[in-house]
Design an enzyme around this catalytic site. Structure first.
Site, mmCIF file in Angstrom:
data_model
loop_
_atom_site.group_PDB
_atom_site.id
_atom_site.type_symbol
_atom_site.label_atom_id
_atom_site.label_comp_id
_atom_site.label_asym_id
_atom_site.label_seq_id
_atom_site.Cartn_x
_atom_site.Cartn_y
_atom_site.Cartn_z
ATOM 1 N N ASP B 69 1.034 -0.970 -0.100
ATOM 2 C CA ASP B 69 0.102 -0.039 0.052
ATOM 3 C C ASP B 69 0.839 1.137 -0.146
ATOM 4 O O ASP B 69 1.716 1.397 1.195
ATOM 5 C CB ASP B 69 -0.849 -0.182 1.302
ATOM 6 C CG ASP B 69 -1.850 1.305 1.153
ATOM 7 O OD1 ASP B 69 -1.440 2.011 0.660
ATOM 8 O OD2 ASP B 69 -2.539 1.252 2.178
ATOM 9 N N ASN B 96 3.489 4.700 -9.945
ATOM 10 C CA ASN B 96 2.502 4.743 -10.806
ATOM 11 C C ASN B 96 1.071 4.727 -10.109
ATOM 12 O O ASN B 96 0.293 5.253 -10.588
ATOM 13 C CB ASN B 96 2.601 3.703 -11.899
ATOM 14 C CG ASN B 96 1.407 3.247 -12.672
ATOM 15 O OD1 ASN B 96 1.083 4.097 -13.482
ATOM 16 N ND2 ASN B 96 0.889 2.336 -12.328
ATOM 17 N N TYR B 162 -7.750 15.451 -8.972
ATOM 18 C CA TYR B 162 -6.835 14.514 -9.563
ATOM 19 C C TYR B 162 -5.623 15.240 -10.229
ATOM 20 O O TYR B 162 -4.552 14.922 -10.249
ATOM 21 C CB TYR B 162 -7.420 13.671 -10.704
ATOM 22 C CG TYR B 162 -6.632 12.724 -11.682
ATOM 23 C CD1 TYR B 162 -6.133 11.613 -11.079
ATOM 24 C CD2 TYR B 162 -6.417 13.265 -12.975
ATOM 25 C CE1 TYR B 162 -5.097 10.705 -11.979
ATOM 26 C CE2 TYR B 162 -5.518 12.364 -13.850
ATOM 27 C CZ TYR B 162 -5.016 11.295 -13.433
ATOM 28 O OH TYR B 162 -4.156 10.673 -14.207
ATOM 29 N N LYS B 166 -1.532 15.323 -9.424
ATOM 30 C CA LYS B 166 -0.713 15.063 -10.573
ATOM 31 C C LYS B 166 0.171 16.089 -10.709
ATOM 32 O O LYS B 166 1.238 15.791 -10.911
ATOM 33 C CB LYS B 166 -1.520 14.671 -11.703
ATOM 34 C CG LYS B 166 -2.108 13.221 -11.629
ATOM 35 C CD LYS B 166 -1.200 12.223 -11.586
ATOM 36 C CE LYS B 166 -1.354 10.819 -10.984
ATOM 37 N NZ LYS B 166 -0.408 9.979 -10.664
#
Lengths: 222, 259
Positions: B69, B96, B162, B166
């Site tokens: 995790d 990733n 998101y 990122k």
């Protein structure tokens, strides 16, 4: 009618900008952990009344942990969270809580971010991560809130606007910054004038999602 | 050099790929293995991690699954220790793994419970992967590769959290490139657009999505995780990229041209 402005963040640049922006300025300096989805609803003016619509929200909430140099291999999980993750979540929740107030006025939200995000700086990895996250959050808000005529921008400032002088010198060296082309950095008055313009429909009604670098010409990359 | 060894530019190297049970991570893991690296598939669930490792082994390459995790420091450090114990070192760390972004919508519509897991999986985990791998990457010296997104550069109307997390990875890589450059450790990112199970799910929920994505892509198709994205990771990990650090390679068929 005078504009209603909320400035969020302690220390500079928030404090300096709060005294220079034009309008009814509410300046609050919460800890990152205090900013939840209902934070803006809970802000009170000096007379005790609640905020009901905002023309401009200025975010410059950077905890001391973000402003202190540390090599990544020397940071604990708690230090990383305090320097990056917690203030990032606070900014997202501030945006969420600001939405209905900005929609009511077709207002503008501006994120003040340090140049170390765009340029990179050794020993300021957490601050860089936070800055780049906020810079792109502004673009996302611009895209999703544009139809409501809410505008969103990021204004990138020299590290010395955020950091104690000894840390700012460290950051400038770690970032390999050029000297400012203008021979000096902009004053808080000059920066506030640009932010005022970003919230002025007569000047910038057609501008959103901008990432302005206001550093006297230190960094000139897209 | 035999035909079987031609192109094995990562022969003898050791890689960890997080979130490699499917999609882009699996494509990168298989490409690194095909280039000669021994690969640790680090995923939360054995249900997809073990088959991904077995698929690489079935192709004649070396791979192992380790449960991880990425939001837990002990898991990340344990995965690095396992890679070093099993394969003798660490040359390539690829982060990733990504959390579910939830239903598309503006930031005020994002489920409150979706915010912190996305920060933890992208931002916190990048820190944890970097911190855990540095002592070993310094010895080789090796490389750290972060998987970001075009959304992390240009923003996203429908996936704002998101996009923000990122983007934090781009901040991390630029500053780490400066911090680790003196050690010879390189740090780069890939911003891919590729057909993945997550993309397939998004397309099935919104059938116009693929048409719109392809229409904005000069190369006229979505990327393939193994054939289009994997080789970019191989290049960034290879000696051919030894003078490249602090960069984001946008592997999206030309859809985003703003860098």
């Amino acid at each position: 009618m005078s504009r209603d402005i909320l400035v969020v963040g302690g220390d500079d640049p928030a404090t300096a900008l709060a005294s220079e922006l034009s309008g009814n300025v509410l300046h609050v300096a919460p800890g990152a952990e205090e900013v939840d989805d209902g934070f803006v609803d809970g802000v009170r003016r000096a007379d005790g009344t609640a905020v009901n619509g905002l023309d401009l929200v200025v975010h410059a909430l950077y905890p001391q942990q973000s402003r202190t140099p540390a090599r990544i291999d020397e940071m604990t999980e708690r230090e990383w969270a305090a320097a990056c993750d917690d203030p990032l979540e606070a900014a997202i929740r501030l945006a969420r809580g600001s939405h209905r107030h900005l929609a009511a006025r077709q207002g503008t939200i501006v994120f003040c971010v340090p140049l170390v995000g765009a340029a990179g700086a050794a020993s300021f990895v957490a601050l860089s991560a936070l800055a780049e996250g906020l810079r792109v959050l502004a673009r996302s808000l611009a895209r999703s809130w544009g139809p409501e005529q809410i505008r969103a921008h990021a204004v990138t400032l020299h590290p010395s606007m955020f950091l104690a002088p000894e840390h700012a010198a460290t950051a400038a060296a770690a970032t390999a910054l050029h000297d400012p082309a203008l021979g000096r950095l902009p004053s808080a008055t000059e920066i506030a004038a640009v932010i005022d313009a970003l919230a002025d429909d007569r000047v910038t009604a057609g501008l959103t999602g901008a990432s302005l670098v206001m550093d006297g010409g230190t960094w000139m990359v897209g | 050099m035999t035909a079987a060894h031609r192109g094995r530019v990562l022969e003898g190297q050791v890689a960890i790929v997080t979130g490699a049970g499917q999609g882009v991570g699996a494509g990168i893991a298989s490409a690194l293995a095909a280039a000669g690296a021994s690969v640790v598939i680090a995923t939360r669930r054995a249900a997809n991690g073990e088959p991904a490792a077995e698929s690489i082994r079935a192709a004649g390459h070396e791979a192992a699954f380790v449960r991880c995790d990425v939001t837990e420091a002990d898991d990340v450090e344990g995965t690095v220790a396992e890679a070093v114990d099993r394969f003798g070192g660490l040359d390539i760390m690829v982060h990733n793994a990504v959390a579910h972004a939830g239903r598309p919508g503006g930031v005020h519509l994002t489920g409150s419970h979706r915010i912190r897991p996305q920060i933890a999986t992208a931002t916190t985990a990048s820190f944890l992967c970097a911190r855990a791998s540095l002592p070993h990457l310094r010895r080789r010296p090796g490389t750290l590769i972060l998987l970001t997104s075009p959304a992390g550069v240009e923003g996203s109307a429908n996936l704002p959290v998101y996009a923000a997390v990122k983007a934090t990875q781009r901040g991390i890589l630029k500053s780490l490139a400066r911090e680790w450059g003196p050690h010879g450790v390189r740090v780069n990112a890939i911003a891919p657009v590729a057909r993945t199970p997550a993309m397939d799910a998004a397309v099935s929920a919104n059938p116009d999505l693929e048409t719109r994505l392809v229409a904005r892509t000069p190369l006229g198709r979505l990327g393939d995780a193994a054939a289009d994205i994997g080789p970019v990771a191989v290049f960034l990990a290879s000696d051919g990229a030894r003078y490249i650090t602090g960069q984001t390679i946008v592997a999206d068929g030309g859809g985003f041209l703003g860098l």
